[in-house]
Structures are given as C-alpha cells and as structure tokens.
Write a protein that holds these residues in place. Structure first.
Motif, PDB file in Angstrom:
ATOM      1  N   ALA A  18       0.833  -1.202   0.000  1.00  0.00           N
ATOM      2  CA  ALA A  18       0.000   0.000   0.000  1.00  0.00           C
ATOM      3  C   ALA A  18       0.870   1.255   0.000  1.00  0.00           C
ATOM      4  O   ALA A  18       0.574   2.237  -0.696  1.00  0.00           O
ATOM      5  N   ALA A  19       1.948   1.235   0.785  1.00  0.00           N
ATOM      6  CA  ALA A  19       2.864   2.376   0.838  1.00  0.00           C
ATOM      7  C   ALA A  19       3.515   2.605  -0.521  1.00  0.00           C
ATOM      8  O   ALA A  19       3.663   3.747  -0.976  1.00  0.00           O
ATOM      9  N   ARG A  20       3.917   1.535  -1.188  1.00  0.00           N
ATOM     10  CA  ARG A  20       4.541   1.647  -2.501  1.00  0.00           C
ATOM     11  C   ARG A  20       3.571   2.233  -3.523  1.00  0.00           C
ATOM     12  O   ARG A  20       3.920   3.121  -4.312  1.00  0.00           O
ATOM     13  N   ALA A  21       2.334   1.756  -3.514  1.00  0.00           N
ATOM     14  CA  ALA A  21       1.329   2.275  -4.448  1.00  0.00           C
ATOM     15  C   ALA A  21       1.080   3.760  -4.208  1.00  0.00           C
ATOM     16  O   ALA A  21       0.976   4.546  -5.155  1.00  0.00           O
ATOM     17  N   ALA A  22       0.995   4.148  -2.942  1.00  0.00           N
ATOM     18  CA  ALA A  22       0.787   5.555  -2.610  1.00  0.00           C
ATOM     19  C   ALA A  22       1.983   6.400  -3.032  1.00  0.00           C
ATOM     20  O   ALA A  22       1.831   7.510  -3.546  1.00  0.00           O
ATOM     21  N   TRP A  23       3.189   5.870  -2.816  1.00  0.00           N
ATOM     22  CA  TRP A  23       4.399   6.609  -3.178  1.00  0.00           C
ATOM     23  C   TRP A  23       4.496   6.799  -4.692  1.00  0.00           C
ATOM     24  O   TRP A  23       4.888   7.875  -5.164  1.00  0.00           O
ATOM     25  N   GLU A  24       4.125   5.790  -5.470  1.00  0.00           N
ATOM     26  CA  GLU A  24       4.161   5.935  -6.927  1.00  0.00           C
ATOM     27  C   GLU A  24       3.176   7.008  -7.379  1.00  0.00           C
ATOM     28  O   GLU A  24       3.453   7.773  -8.312  1.00  0.00           O
ATOM     29  N   GLU A  25       2.025   7.084  -6.730  1.00  0.00           N
ATOM     30  CA  GLU A  25       1.065   8.156  -7.030  1.00  0.00           C
ATOM     31  C   GLU A  25       1.658   9.511  -6.665  1.00  0.00           C
ATOM     32  O   GLU A  25       1.531  10.489  -7.415  1.00  0.00           O
ATOM     33  N   ALA A  26       2.324   9.570  -5.515  1.00  0.00           N
ATOM     34  CA  ALA A  26       2.959  10.821  -5.084  1.00  0.00           C
ATOM     35  C   ALA A  26       4.035  11.246  -6.072  1.00  0.00           C
ATOM     36  O   ALA A  26       4.159  12.432  -6.411  1.00  0.00           O
ATOM     37  N   ARG A  27       4.816  10.302  -6.544  1.00  0.00           N
ATOM     38  CA  ARG A  27       5.875  10.619  -7.514  1.00  0.00           C
ATOM     39  C   ARG A  27       5.295  11.193  -8.798  1.00  0.00           C
ATOM     40  O   ARG A  27       5.851  12.142  -9.375  1.00  0.00           O
ATOM     41  N   PRO A  68      12.044   2.923   1.010  1.00  0.00           N
ATOM     42  CA  PRO A  68      13.451   3.276   1.235  1.00  0.00           C
ATOM     43  C   PRO A  68      13.593   4.783   1.453  1.00  0.00           C
ATOM     44  O   PRO A  68      13.185   5.577   0.599  1.00  0.00           O
ATOM     45  N   LEU A  69      14.157   5.161   2.589  1.00  0.00           N
ATOM     46  CA  LEU A  69      14.295   6.573   2.914  1.00  0.00           C
ATOM     47  C   LEU A  69      15.095   7.311   1.841  1.00  0.00           C
ATOM     48  O   LEU A  69      14.731   8.416   1.435  1.00  0.00           O
ATOM     49  N   GLY A  70      16.176   6.706   1.368  1.00  0.00           N
ATOM     50  CA  GLY A  70      17.011   7.361   0.369  1.00  0.00           C
ATOM     51  C   GLY A  70      16.250   7.699  -0.896  1.00  0.00           C
ATOM     52  O   GLY A  70      16.438   8.776  -1.487  1.00  0.00           O
ATOM     53  N   GLU A  71      15.381   6.793  -1.318  1.00  0.00           N
ATOM     54  CA  GLU A  71      14.574   7.032  -2.526  1.00  0.00           C
ATOM     55  C   GLU A  71      13.644   8.221  -2.339  1.00  0.00           C
ATOM     56  O   GLU A  71      13.502   9.070  -3.223  1.00  0.00           O
ATOM     57  N   VAL A  72      13.005   8.287  -1.174  1.00  0.00           N
ATOM     58  CA  VAL A  72      12.082   9.383  -0.886  1.00  0.00           C
ATOM     59  C   VAL A  72      12.827  10.716  -0.821  1.00  0.00           C
ATOM     60  O   VAL A  72      12.398  11.721  -1.396  1.00  0.00           O
ATOM     61  N   LEU A  73      13.953  10.719  -0.123  1.00  0.00           N
ATOM     62  CA  LEU A  73      14.727  11.953   0.002  1.00  0.00           C
ATOM     63  C   LEU A  73      15.200  12.450  -1.365  1.00  0.00           C
ATOM     64  O   LEU A  73      15.169  13.658  -1.639  1.00  0.00           O
ATOM     65  N   GLU A  74      15.632  11.531  -2.213  1.00  0.00           N
ATOM     66  CA  GLU A  74      16.111  11.911  -3.540  1.00  0.00           C
ATOM     67  C   GLU A  74      14.989  12.559  -4.358  1.00  0.00           C
ATOM     68  O   GLU A  74      15.197  13.568  -5.033  1.00  0.00           O
ATOM     69  N   GLU A  75      13.809  11.984  -4.276  1.00  0.00           N
ATOM     70  CA  GLU A  75      12.667  12.537  -5.013  1.00  0.00           C
ATOM     71  C   GLU A  75      12.313  13.936  -4.506  1.00  0.00           C
ATOM     72  O   GLU A  75      12.066  14.851  -5.305  1.00  0.00           O
ATOM     73  N   LEU A  76      12.302  14.093  -3.209  1.00  0.00           N
ATOM     74  CA  LEU A  76      11.954  15.389  -2.625  1.00  0.00           C
ATOM     75  C   LEU A  76      13.050  16.420  -2.885  1.00  0.00           C
ATOM     76  O   LEU A  76      12.774  17.598  -3.109  1.00  0.00           O
ATOM     77  N   ARG A  77      14.287  15.981  -2.858  1.00  0.00           N
ATOM     78  CA  ARG A  77      15.411  16.885  -3.127  1.00  0.00           C
ATOM     79  C   ARG A  77      15.349  17.430  -4.547  1.00  0.00           C
ATOM     80  O   ARG A  77      15.720  18.578  -4.804  1.00  0.00           O
ATOM     81  N   ASN A  78      14.854  16.630  -5.470  1.00  0.00           N
ATOM     82  CA  ASN A  78      14.839  16.995  -6.879  1.00  0.00           C
ATOM     83  C   ASN A  78      13.454  17.386  -7.394  1.00  0.00           C
ATOM     84  O   ASN A  78      13.221  17.405  -8.602  1.00  0.00           O
TER      85      ASN A  78
END
Length: 205
Positions: free
Chosen positions: A113-122, A148-158
């Motif tokens: 569920a978290a992955r599906a939500a994150w893909e929508e957020a991306r 993965p925290l690193g993946e989220v941070l990278e997306e938000l950073r960019n």
C-alpha cells in the motif's frame, strides 16, 4: 509609567510600534527568494494533518492546483476529503492507505500500500501543474521502513523548483528534517482522549 496620562501612553505605544514596523519592513525587504518549499509537520501533538489541510485550503483560495496522497487513511471518511472532492478541477486526492499498521497487522500488505501511494505521489511531484502536494502521514511509513528513505529523500530533493510539498506524521526522520525548508513540531500539552473522550467528527476527522 503609572503617572503617565492616556495620551502619553498612546504616544509611547505608537512610537514603539513605529520602530518595530521599521525593523520588520527591513527584514521583509531583505527576503527576495521565491521557491517551492519542503514542509514537515511532525511531533506527538494533534494538528499535523489539520495544519497541512489548512494550507491546502489556502492554496485553493489562490486558485492553485493541489494534490493530496494519504498514506494511512483509506476508507475512513474524513471531513476534509468530503470538502476537497467538491473542487475536482483543482484537487486530486488519493486515499491510498488501509488504516493504521495495527489495523492490518500485515507488513507485506502495508508495504504494498505504501509503494502504491508513493508511486502516485511521484507522479504528482513530476507534474508541474500542481502547486502544492500534501503527503499525509508519509512519516509513518518511513518510520516502519515501508519505503526506502534514500529514494524518498532523492525525489523530494529533486522536486520541481516551484512546487510546495508538505509531509506529515510523527517521528519524522532526521534526514528529512535536515532536507526540509520548514519544520514544525506539534507538542501535546493535553488531549481529551486521555480522559476517555473518543475521536469526534469535525475535530479528529
């Protein structure tokens, strides 16, 4: 002070406020950067999502397009969601969660569920037509390492330079706090739940 007349007190107050305004005006004039902010609402106190939705409604007042992804609240009806659905031309709201982790008691289901939500957020973050995006309770899924925290941070950073992103939820990761432009911690002083008062419509949801 006790012997001053009302007129003298008024004049003293006016001069004090004039000086404060001069200082404030100088401070405001020095701030020239305009950009999308990464905003984090965290802490144990109530009001993290509530304050974030206040910003969503403020953005709508300016005619901005807004995206909302709810990482925990799913089928649970909320007042804010009911209101936002009245503005389909400006708001995209996705309630992707399945409830709190103790409701499902199924780690793999929660991760999916978290992955599906994150893909929508991306997808929303990549779409520059959105001016503000709320990632409600993202901190919860990061706390349990469902993403993965690193993946989220990278997306938000960019993220696009002019896009505002709000992340809510208690226990925000230190790395997210470091990356953010604005961080507010809600501190609980007193809560009616501890006195046996149940969650109520219009207050908690």
């Amino acid at each position: 002070m006790k012997d001053m007349t009302e007129a003298e007190l008024d004049a003293r107050h006016a001069e004090k406020m004039r000086k404060k305004k001069e200082v404030r005006d100088r401070m405001v004039a020095e701030k020239t950067i305009e950009k999308g902010l990464l905003i984090v609402h965290t802490g144990k106190g109530k009001g993290k999502s509530t304050a974030a939705f206040g910003m969503v409604f403020r953005a709508l007042g300016h005619g901005f397009r807004v995206g909302v992804v709810q990482f925990v609240k799913g089928a649970w009806a909320t007042g804010e969601r009911d209101v936002l659905q009245k503005f389909p031309e400006l708001v995209t709201i996705k309630a992707m969660g399945e409830g709190f982790t103790w409701d499902t008691a199924d780690r793999q289901r929660d991760i999916a569920a978290a992955r599906a939500a994150w893909e929508e957020a991306r997808r929303m973050i990549a779409d520059t037509s959105y001016k503000l995006i709320l990632l409600d309770e993202l901190n919860i899924v990061l706390r349990y390492d469902y993403l993965p925290l690193g993946e989220v941070l990278e997306e938000l950073r960019n993220k696009p330079r002019d896009t505002h992103v709000i992340v809510t939820g208690r226990n925000a990761k230190d790395e997210l706090i470091e990356l953010a432009d604005l961080v507010t911690e809600m501190t609980e002083i007193k809560h009616p739940f501890r006195a046996g008062v149940k969650a109520q419509a219009g207050i908690e949801f």
